[in-house]
Structure formats: structure tokens, C-alpha cells
Scaffold this motif. Structure first.
Motif, PDB file in Angstrom:
ATOM      1  N   GLU A 155       0.845  -1.194   0.000  1.00 15.20           N
ATOM      2  CA  GLU A 155       0.000   0.000   0.000  1.00 15.20           C
ATOM      3  C   GLU A 155       0.877   1.238   0.000  1.00 15.20           C
ATOM      4  OE1 GLU A 155      -3.501   2.153   2.713  1.00 15.20           O
ATOM      5  OE2 GLU A 155      -2.842   0.118   3.193  1.00 15.20           O
ATOM      6  N   LEU A 172      -3.401   7.412   5.559  1.00 20.25           N
ATOM      7  CA  LEU A 172      -3.151   5.973   5.639  1.00 20.25           C
ATOM      8  C   LEU A 172      -3.250   5.463   7.075  1.00 20.25           C
ATOM      9  CD1 LEU A 172      -0.617   3.859   3.753  1.00 20.25           C
ATOM     10  CD2 LEU A 172      -0.406   3.906   6.236  1.00 20.25           C
ATOM     11  N   HIS A 220      -5.171  -1.783   3.130  1.00 23.24           N
ATOM     12  CA  HIS A 220      -4.634  -3.130   2.934  1.00 23.24           C
ATOM     13  C   HIS A 220      -4.655  -3.872   4.266  1.00 23.24           C
ATOM     14  CE1 HIS A 220      -1.901  -6.434   1.916  1.00 23.24           C
ATOM     15  NE2 HIS A 220      -2.068  -6.098   0.648  1.00 23.24           N
ATOM     16  N   THR A 275      -1.428  -3.473   6.296  1.00 24.63           N
ATOM     17  CA  THR A 275      -1.290  -2.168   6.934  1.00 24.63           C
ATOM     18  C   THR A 275      -2.159  -2.097   8.182  1.00 24.63           C
ATOM     19  OG1 THR A 275      -0.984  -1.204   4.732  1.00 24.63           O
ATOM     20  CG2 THR A 275      -1.368   0.322   6.538  1.00 24.63           C
ATOM     21  N   VAL A 287      -2.982   0.330  -3.792  1.00 29.16           N
ATOM     22  CA  VAL A 287      -3.051  -0.833  -2.913  1.00 29.16           C
ATOM     23  C   VAL A 287      -2.935  -2.101  -3.753  1.00 29.16           C
ATOM     24  CG1 VAL A 287      -5.595  -0.902  -3.005  1.00 29.16           C
ATOM     25  CG2 VAL A 287      -4.387  -1.948  -1.060  1.00 29.16           C
ATOM     26  N   ARG A 288      -2.303  -3.138  -3.182  1.00 29.66           N
ATOM     27  CA  ARG A 288      -2.168  -4.430  -3.844  1.00 29.66           C
ATOM     28  C   ARG A 288      -3.080  -5.427  -3.122  1.00 29.66           C
ATOM     29  NH1 ARG A 288       1.942  -6.396  -7.069  1.00 29.66           N
ATOM     30  NH2 ARG A 288       3.264  -4.628  -6.499  1.00 29.66           N
ATOM     31  N   CYS A 289      -4.324  -5.464  -3.532  1.00 31.49           N
ATOM     32  CA  CYS A 289      -5.294  -6.345  -2.872  1.00 31.49           C
ATOM     33  C   CYS A 289      -6.528  -6.478  -3.765  1.00 31.49           C
ATOM     34  CB  CYS A 289      -5.687  -5.768  -1.509  1.00 31.49           C
ATOM     35  SG  CYS A 289      -6.760  -6.840  -0.520  1.00 31.49           S
ATOM     36  N   PRO A 300      -9.682  -4.538  -1.173  1.00 27.45           N
ATOM     37  CA  PRO A 300      -9.174  -3.670  -0.111  1.00 27.45           C
ATOM     38  C   PRO A 300     -10.259  -3.309   0.891  1.00 27.45           C
ATOM     39  CG  PRO A 300      -9.373  -2.484  -2.200  1.00 27.45           C
ATOM     40  CD  PRO A 300      -9.604  -3.928  -2.507  1.00 27.45           C
TER      41      PRO A 300
END
Length: 329
Positions: free
Chosen positions: A239, A246, A252, A255, A317-319, A322
């Protein structure tokens, strides 16, 4: 606030591999990161997430050890993928400087700290004689080392951890770098000295309008000083978002788990919040999402496919799903 000018540093789709080509270990995978002049960017994550490796790859410090591939790796308009070793040496140590994790092992025990500061000034600025020693003394005073003139002749073993870290900062700042990378700059120091070092770094960053990349496990530090933060997990950016957004609304799951593990967030609970399991290594990387064995929100798709980076109005974000998407359901 996020800087709006053209990025000083731009990294796109960076991967770093170690080991044999037949069975490589990918320590960094598909990493994107930009840093603008005057911006402070934090990089956080557990040990083994690839934070330090990313920066060392960018600086060319892994040649002969790892294989580095990227779609873009540029600094101040220069292509670091095609630049010659000679031209890179003119940049690293001058325009890009790094404060390494442990000052007690980063300084050469065989030379005085004054000699080590002056060596940088000789190589990159061509100073000699009285001007050289005067500039070294000025740098020692800049980082608030008491009795600086006397300590120019001291060897590293004669200094405390805090003083050694200040010497490392002096060396890094010697040539007025455009980008300073601080890799866990307070790890080996006690709490009082940690605060002093952080105050010094942030003060110098503002004074010189440097870009600063802060690699740390200390989320509290990042929340106070950074403009943006990149959260790394197992070699990937999970993220990227602005501070304080954040920290208020992580999107994420990793996170969220990192923030939940801060002791202040567990007040009144019998146990601290933890994320079960460990960061996957070379031989236990899952087929799908690298967080899937530990993620409380894991679904079948997560176990079978690797998610890519998705951008949204507040960051990336890598999801697959999310947290803001879960809230909308």
C-alpha cells in the motif's frame, strides 16, 4: 503535503533477484515508488520485506550480488539502468547519500572520523588542505557533535552510538545531497538519543529542502514526519498512501495489522494484537497473494492469483478486495 513537481526519483516495476537463475529468490518484486524534491517518504514493513534491498539496488550497491530489472530507474533526469559505473560514482555519495543501519559497523575502525568525513569531500568536491579540514569541522558542528574539533581525531571505538550516528549523518550530508536515505537511523540507540537524531534529520531536511526516504519499523516516527508512506511486504509494495490518511484509514489488511500491533492501540486488552505467521522466505512463497496464509480476509481467489497494484484517489493498494471495498459491501 505531497509534492507536485516532477519526481526526483522514479522507480517503476523494479525486481531484484538473488541466487541461481534456475532457482532465483525474488527479494523485490514489481515495485513502484516516486519521491519528489523536499518530500519525506517512509518505507515500513517487517524485517525481510525488501526495504533496504530496494534502496541498495537503486544505488547500484548490489552489482555482482543480485540481478536488477526495472522498467524505469531514474534520478534527477538520469537513467540509472544505463548509466556507466564511472558516472554512477559521481552521483552516489554526492547527490544520493545513505545512512546505513549500524554506525558502529559502517565506520572504518582503522581511520579517524575526521579522515572519513574528509575522504568524501576529497572525492566529490576536490577539497584539499585547510579548506578540507575546515569543512569537516563545519559538518561535525552541523550535526551538533560537542567538542567537534577534538573529535575529528577520534576513532569510531572512542565514540558512543549516538555520536557515531551523528558522524554518519555528517558524512551523508557532506556534499549537500538531493536525496538522503536513512535506513533505520535510530535502531541501536536509546530512546532519548533516538528522538535527538530524528529531530536533527528532519531539521536538516527542511533546511536544505532535501528529499528524504526514511526506512524504519517505527510507525510512530513515520506518522509524525513523513508526507507519504509505502508499506512493504515480502518484497512487494502492499500500500502507498499519504500521511495521515493511511494511518486513519488503512486499506490493505497488512497495513491494518501493522497499525493494530502498536501498543497504544491495545490499551485495555489482555494481549497485544499480532498477525500470526511470518514473512514468506525463498522456499515457502504461496502461489497466490503473498499475505494469503496470514490474512484474516483471505478468499479462494487470493490463494490462487497474485493481485496487482490498483490506484485510487488516496493512493495505491495491492489487494483484490481492499478494506474500503469490504466496507462498501
Amino acid at each position: 503535503m505531497t509534492q507536485q513537481n516532477t519526481p526526483l526519483l522514479s522507480i517503476r516495476n523494479l525486481s531484484v533477484e538473488f541466487g541461481s537463475t534456475s532457482k532465483p529468490f525474488r527479494a523485490v518484486e514489481g515495485l513502484d515508488l516516486t519521491v519528489s524534491q523536499g518530500e519525506i517518504v517512509g518505507i515500513v514493513g517487517e524485517s525481510g520485506s525488501g526495504k533496504s534491498v530496494t534502496m541498495m539496488a537503486m544505488m547500484g550497491l548490489l552489482e555482482g550480488q543480485g540481478r536488477i530489472v526495472a522498467d524505469e530507474l531514474s534520478f534527477d533526469g538520469k537513467n540509472l539502468l544505463t548509466i556507466s559505473a564511472r558516472d554512477r560514482r559521481k552521483i552516489v555519495g554526492k547527490d544520493i547519500a545513505m545512512i546505513f543501519q549500524d554506525p558502529m559497523t559502517s565506520l572504518n575502525p582503522s581511520y579517524t572520523v575526521g579522515y572519513q568525513i574528509m575522504e568524501v569531500l576529497k572525492v566529490h568536491q576536490g577539497l584539499r588542505g585547510g579548506a578540507l579540514k575546515a569543512r569537516a569541522l563545519e559538518l561535525m558542528e552541523l550535526v551538533e557533535i560537542p567538542a567537534a574539533k577534538t573529535r575529528l581525531e577520534a576513532y569510531p571505538h572512542q565514540l558512543s552510538g549516538g555520536m557515531s550516528q551523528r558522524v554518519m549523518i555528517a558524512i551523508a550530508l557532506a556534499c549537500n545531497p538531493k536525496l538522503l536515505i536513512a535506513d533505520e537511523p535510530t535502531t541501536a540507540l536509546d530512546v532519548t538519543i533516538q528522538a535527538q537524531i530524528m529531530d536533527l534529520l528532519v531539521s536538516l531536511q527542511k533546511e536544505r529542502n532535501m528529499a528524504l526516504i526514511m526506512i524504519t519499523h517505527d510507525l510512530a516516527v513515520i506518522s509524525e514526519v513523513a508526507h507519504r508512506v509505502a508499506v512493504m511486504y515480502a518484497g512487494q509494495v502492499a500500500e502507498v498512501g499519504e500521511v495521515p490518511g493511511l494511518f486513519r484509514h488503512p486499506v490493505h489488511p497488512y497495513t491494518e495489522a501493522l497499525l493494530a500491533s502498536i501498543p497504544e492501540h491495545s490499551k485495555g486488552a489482555r494481549r497485544l494484537s499480532t498477525l500470526p505467521g511470518i514473512v514468506p522466505g525463498q522456499y515457502d512463497r504461496p502461489t497466490g497473494c503473498l499475505l494469503s496464509p496470514r490474512c484474516p480476509y483471505v478468499a479462494d481467489r487470493c490463494r490462487q492469483e497474485r493481485p496487482g497494484i490498483t490506484t485510487y484517489d488516496q493512493g495505491a493498494v495491492r489487494c483484490f478486495t481492499p478494506l474500503f471495498a469490504k466496507e462498501a459491501v
